[in-house]
Design a protein around this motif. Structure first.
Motif, PDB file in Angstrom:
ATOM      1  N   PRO A 241      12.460 -26.865 -21.376  1.00  0.00           N
ATOM      2  CA  PRO A 241      11.988 -26.118 -22.707  1.00  0.00           C
ATOM      3  C   PRO A 241      10.493 -26.542 -22.905  1.00  0.00           C
ATOM      4  O   PRO A 241       9.753 -27.370 -23.613  1.00  0.00           O
ATOM      5  N   LEU A 242       9.618 -25.873 -22.129  1.00  0.00           N
ATOM      6  CA  LEU A 242       8.051 -25.868 -22.016  1.00  0.00           C
ATOM      7  C   LEU A 242       7.754 -25.552 -23.564  1.00  0.00           C
ATOM      8  O   LEU A 242       6.824 -25.915 -23.846  1.00  0.00           O
ATOM      9  N   ARG A 243       8.519 -24.808 -24.349  1.00  0.00           N
ATOM     10  CA  ARG A 243       8.029 -24.207 -25.512  1.00  0.00           C
ATOM     11  C   ARG A 243       8.093 -25.632 -26.522  1.00  0.00           C
ATOM     12  O   ARG A 243       7.326 -25.673 -27.452  1.00  0.00           O
ATOM     13  N   TYR A 244       8.637 -26.742 -26.324  1.00  0.00           N
ATOM     14  CA  TYR A 244       8.830 -27.863 -27.037  1.00  0.00           C
ATOM     15  C   TYR A 244       8.057 -29.012 -26.310  1.00  0.00           C
ATOM     16  O   TYR A 244       7.969 -29.918 -27.220  1.00  0.00           O
ATOM     17  N   SER A 245       7.934 -28.969 -25.379  1.00  0.00           N
ATOM     18  CA  SER A 245       7.478 -30.164 -24.378  1.00  0.00           C
ATOM     19  C   SER A 245       6.463 -29.603 -23.113  1.00  0.00           C
ATOM     20  O   SER A 245       6.729 -29.092 -22.419  1.00  0.00           O
ATOM     21  N   SER A 246       4.930 -30.027 -23.135  1.00  0.00           N
ATOM     22  CA  SER A 246       4.163 -29.565 -22.269  1.00  0.00           C
ATOM     23  C   SER A 246       4.393 -30.451 -21.385  1.00  0.00           C
ATOM     24  O   SER A 246       5.129 -31.470 -21.154  1.00  0.00           O
ATOM     25  N   VAL A 247       4.190 -29.969 -19.955  1.00  0.00           N
ATOM     26  CA  VAL A 247       4.316 -30.753 -18.714  1.00  0.00           C
ATOM     27  C   VAL A 247       2.917 -30.530 -18.070  1.00  0.00           C
ATOM     28  O   VAL A 247       2.060 -29.529 -17.910  1.00  0.00           O
ATOM     29  N   VAL A 248       2.560 -31.914 -17.378  1.00  0.00           N
ATOM     30  CA  VAL A 248       1.480 -31.868 -16.474  1.00  0.00           C
ATOM     31  C   VAL A 248       1.793 -32.494 -15.187  1.00  0.00           C
ATOM     32  O   VAL A 248       2.530 -33.655 -15.039  1.00  0.00           O
ATOM     33  N   LEU A 249       1.389 -31.780 -14.264  1.00  0.00           N
ATOM     34  CA  LEU A 249       1.782 -32.232 -12.728  1.00  0.00           C
ATOM     35  C   LEU A 249       0.419 -32.591 -12.253  1.00  0.00           C
ATOM     36  O   LEU A 249      -0.712 -32.064 -12.050  1.00  0.00           O
ATOM     37  N   GLU A 250       0.472 -34.047 -11.636  1.00  0.00           N
ATOM     38  CA  GLU A 250      -0.766 -34.733 -11.198  1.00  0.00           C
ATOM     39  C   GLU A 250      -0.412 -35.184  -9.837  1.00  0.00           C
ATOM     40  O   GLU A 250       0.441 -35.929  -9.487  1.00  0.00           O
ATOM     41  N   LEU A 251      -1.289 -34.447  -8.842  1.00  0.00           N
ATOM     42  CA  LEU A 251      -1.397 -35.007  -7.511  1.00  0.00           C
ATOM     43  C   LEU A 251      -2.462 -35.737  -6.884  1.00  0.00           C
ATOM     44  O   LEU A 251      -3.552 -35.043  -7.297  1.00  0.00           O
ATOM     45  N   THR A 252      -2.346 -36.800  -6.344  1.00  0.00           N
ATOM     46  CA  THR A 252      -3.544 -37.356  -5.824  1.00  0.00           C
ATOM     47  C   THR A 252      -3.485 -37.467  -4.266  1.00  0.00           C
ATOM     48  O   THR A 252      -2.531 -37.412  -3.504  1.00  0.00           O
ATOM     49  N   LEU A 253      -4.759 -36.792  -3.699  1.00  0.00           N
ATOM     50  CA  LEU A 253      -4.879 -36.600  -2.313  1.00  0.00           C
ATOM     51  C   LEU A 253      -5.051 -38.016  -1.734  1.00  0.00           C
ATOM     52  O   LEU A 253      -5.363 -39.146  -2.241  1.00  0.00           O
ATOM     53  N   VAL A 254      -4.851 -38.082  -0.354  1.00  0.00           N
ATOM     54  CA  VAL A 254      -4.900 -39.514   0.417  1.00  0.00           C
ATOM     55  C   VAL A 254      -6.348 -39.859   0.514  1.00  0.00           C
ATOM     56  O   VAL A 254      -7.429 -39.018   0.187  1.00  0.00           O
ATOM     57  N   ALA A 255      -6.585 -41.201   0.246  1.00  0.00           N
ATOM     58  CA  ALA A 255      -8.164 -41.624   0.113  1.00  0.00           C
ATOM     59  C   ALA A 255      -8.849 -41.548   1.215  1.00  0.00           C
ATOM     60  O   ALA A 255     -10.136 -41.681   1.304  1.00  0.00           O
ATOM     61  N   ASN A 256      -8.155 -41.473   2.431  1.00  0.00           N
ATOM     62  CA  ASN A 256      -9.030 -41.428   3.799  1.00  0.00           C
ATOM     63  C   ASN A 256      -8.260 -40.001   4.588  1.00  0.00           C
ATOM     64  O   ASN A 256      -7.028 -40.111   4.905  1.00  0.00           O
ATOM     65  N   GLY A 257      -9.040 -39.200   4.848  1.00  0.00           N
ATOM     66  CA  GLY A 257      -8.615 -38.096   5.559  1.00  0.00           C
ATOM     67  C   GLY A 257      -7.983 -38.348   6.796  1.00  0.00           C
ATOM     68  O   GLY A 257      -6.768 -37.633   7.386  1.00  0.00           O
ATOM     69  N   ALA A 258      -8.384 -39.274   7.592  1.00  0.00           N
ATOM     70  CA  ALA A 258      -7.604 -39.682   8.763  1.00  0.00           C
ATOM     71  C   ALA A 258      -6.308 -40.165   8.701  1.00  0.00           C
ATOM     72  O   ALA A 258      -5.387 -40.229   9.670  1.00  0.00           O
ATOM     73  N   ASP A 259      -5.695 -40.631   7.436  1.00  0.00           N
ATOM     74  CA  ASP A 259      -4.580 -41.043   7.159  1.00  0.00           C
ATOM     75  C   ASP A 259      -3.396 -39.887   7.302  1.00  0.00           C
ATOM     76  O   ASP A 259      -2.168 -40.015   7.474  1.00  0.00           O
ATOM     77  N   ALA A 260      -4.050 -38.513   6.841  1.00  0.00           N
ATOM     78  CA  ALA A 260      -3.162 -37.433   6.982  1.00  0.00           C
ATOM     79  C   ALA A 260      -3.193 -36.487   8.140  1.00  0.00           C
ATOM     80  O   ALA A 260      -2.438 -35.678   8.367  1.00  0.00           O
ATOM     81  N   LEU A 261      -4.381 -36.981   9.106  1.00  0.00           N
ATOM     82  CA  LEU A 261      -4.610 -36.004  10.272  1.00  0.00           C
ATOM     83  C   LEU A 261      -4.474 -37.139  11.598  1.00  0.00           C
ATOM     84  O   LEU A 261      -4.768 -38.193  11.639  1.00  0.00           O
ATOM     85  N   GLU A 262      -3.881 -36.345  12.631  1.00  0.00           N
ATOM     86  CA  GLU A 262      -3.809 -36.803  13.824  1.00  0.00           C
ATOM     87  C   GLU A 262      -5.082 -36.794  14.776  1.00  0.00           C
ATOM     88  O   GLU A 262      -5.504 -37.659  15.442  1.00  0.00           O
ATOM     89  N   THR A 263      -5.536 -35.634  14.503  1.00  0.00           N
ATOM     90  CA  THR A 263      -7.161 -35.346  14.901  1.00  0.00           C
ATOM     91  C   THR A 263      -7.856 -34.931  13.800  1.00  0.00           C
ATOM     92  O   THR A 263      -7.605 -33.931  13.061  1.00  0.00           O
ATOM     93  N   GLY A 264      -9.121 -35.496  13.593  1.00  0.00           N
ATOM     94  CA  GLY A 264     -10.140 -35.265  12.946  1.00  0.00           C
ATOM     95  C   GLY A 264      -9.908 -36.023  11.360  1.00  0.00           C
ATOM     96  O   GLY A 264      -8.916 -37.149  11.542  1.00  0.00           O
ATOM     97  N   THR A 265     -11.081 -36.004  10.666  1.00  0.00           N
ATOM     98  CA  THR A 265     -11.127 -37.059   9.586  1.00  0.00           C
ATOM     99  C   THR A 265     -11.349 -36.566   8.282  1.00  0.00           C
ATOM    100  O   THR A 265     -11.348 -37.191   7.031  1.00  0.00           O
ATOM    101  N   SER A 266     -11.313 -35.360   8.132  1.00  0.00           N
ATOM    102  CA  SER A 266     -11.978 -34.494   6.649  1.00  0.00           C
ATOM    103  C   SER A 266     -11.127 -33.260   6.641  1.00  0.00           C
ATOM    104  O   SER A 266     -10.711 -32.410   7.699  1.00  0.00           O
ATOM    105  N   PHE A 267     -10.674 -33.029   5.506  1.00  0.00           N
ATOM    106  CA  PHE A 267     -10.089 -31.457   5.075  1.00  0.00           C
ATOM    107  C   PHE A 267     -10.466 -31.189   3.605  1.00  0.00           C
ATOM    108  O   PHE A 267     -10.851 -32.282   2.741  1.00  0.00           O
ATOM    109  N   THR A 268     -10.493 -30.091   3.073  1.00  0.00           N
ATOM    110  CA  THR A 268     -10.738 -29.552   1.912  1.00  0.00           C
ATOM    111  C   THR A 268      -9.698 -28.838   1.132  1.00  0.00           C
ATOM    112  O   THR A 268      -9.212 -27.811   2.267  1.00  0.00           O
TER     113      THR A 268
END
Length: 218
Positions: free
Chosen positions: A168-195
């Motif tokens: 019931p969004l009409r009675y309760s707001s919802v916030v979705l919060e997503l945080t990217l990895v601190a280091n691009g290399a943690d998510a990439l096999e090749t490369g270090t940066s993404f946007t």
């Protein structure tokens, strides 16, 4: 060989699997209409491990309910470097945490989002249409190019977003919060940066047919 009709007569309390049930599901007039809606982020439209990392979607509506398991996160993934980047995990590996708040109160927190998602995906069958825009491990994005990608939130580790129950969004707001990895290399096999650019949350909103506000309490 026993016919299906003969089996049905002799099976007693046994039941057909759902894949052999062709009945038209029961319909309800309580849901007046369903609308596919897209929610935008609050704040910046561009995110990266070295810049703004936290993506927030505030969901509010004065009359509607939402179908959590229809939620689909979509965004543009850009490679600004001079060489191709290769994902070390499916695209959900770009995120380190996911949090959900209802009326300002925390209701869910995935502190190791990528690991939790990967574990669940080992046991949940893939839904081909939902997975269509979700980049897989070892997929690459060429130098100085971008790609439209998405994540079906209902098929992952989140209890809130995998729920088939209307919220019931009409009675309760919802916030979705997503945080990217601190280091691009943690998510990439090749490369270090993404946007990540222009993230949006697509979800079904439902309008119920009310006789009075008392119907919500029944």
């Amino acid at each position: 060989m026993t016919s299906l009709g003969g089996w049905a007569e002799s099976a007693g309390s046994d039941e057909l699997p759902q894949s052999l049930v062709f009945k038209i599901p029961a319909q309800s007039t309580a849901v007046q209409k369903r609308i596919q809606t897209e929610f935008s982020v609050s704040g910046s439209s561009t995110y990266s491990p070295s810049g703004q990392r936290v993506i927030r979607f505030p969901l509010t509506d004065a009359v509607s309910w939402i179908q959590p398991d229809s939620a689909f996160l979509k965004f543009t993934l850009r490679n600004d470097t001079a060489s191709a980047i290769v994902l070390a995990a499916p695209v959900y590996g770009l995120f380190s945490t996911m949090r959900v708040y209802c009326s300002g109160q925390p209701v869910e927190s995935l502190e190791e989002m990528a690991k939790s998602w990967a574990m669940v995906k080992q046991f949940v069958p893939e839904r081909p249409m939902d997975e269509l825009f979700m980049l897989k491990k070892d997929e690459s994005i060429p130098a100085n190019t971008s790609m439209e990608v998405g994540i079906p939130l209902g098929s992952g580790a989140s209890g809130f977003w995998s729920s088939p129950l209307l919220f019931p969004l009409r009675y309760s707001s919802v916030v979705l919060e997503l945080t990217l990895v601190a280091n691009g290399a943690d998510a990439l096999e090749t490369g270090t940066s993404f946007t990540i650019e222009n993230p949006q949350l697509a979800i079904q909103k439902c309008c119920l047919l009310y006789t009075s506000d008392a119907a919500d309490d029944s």
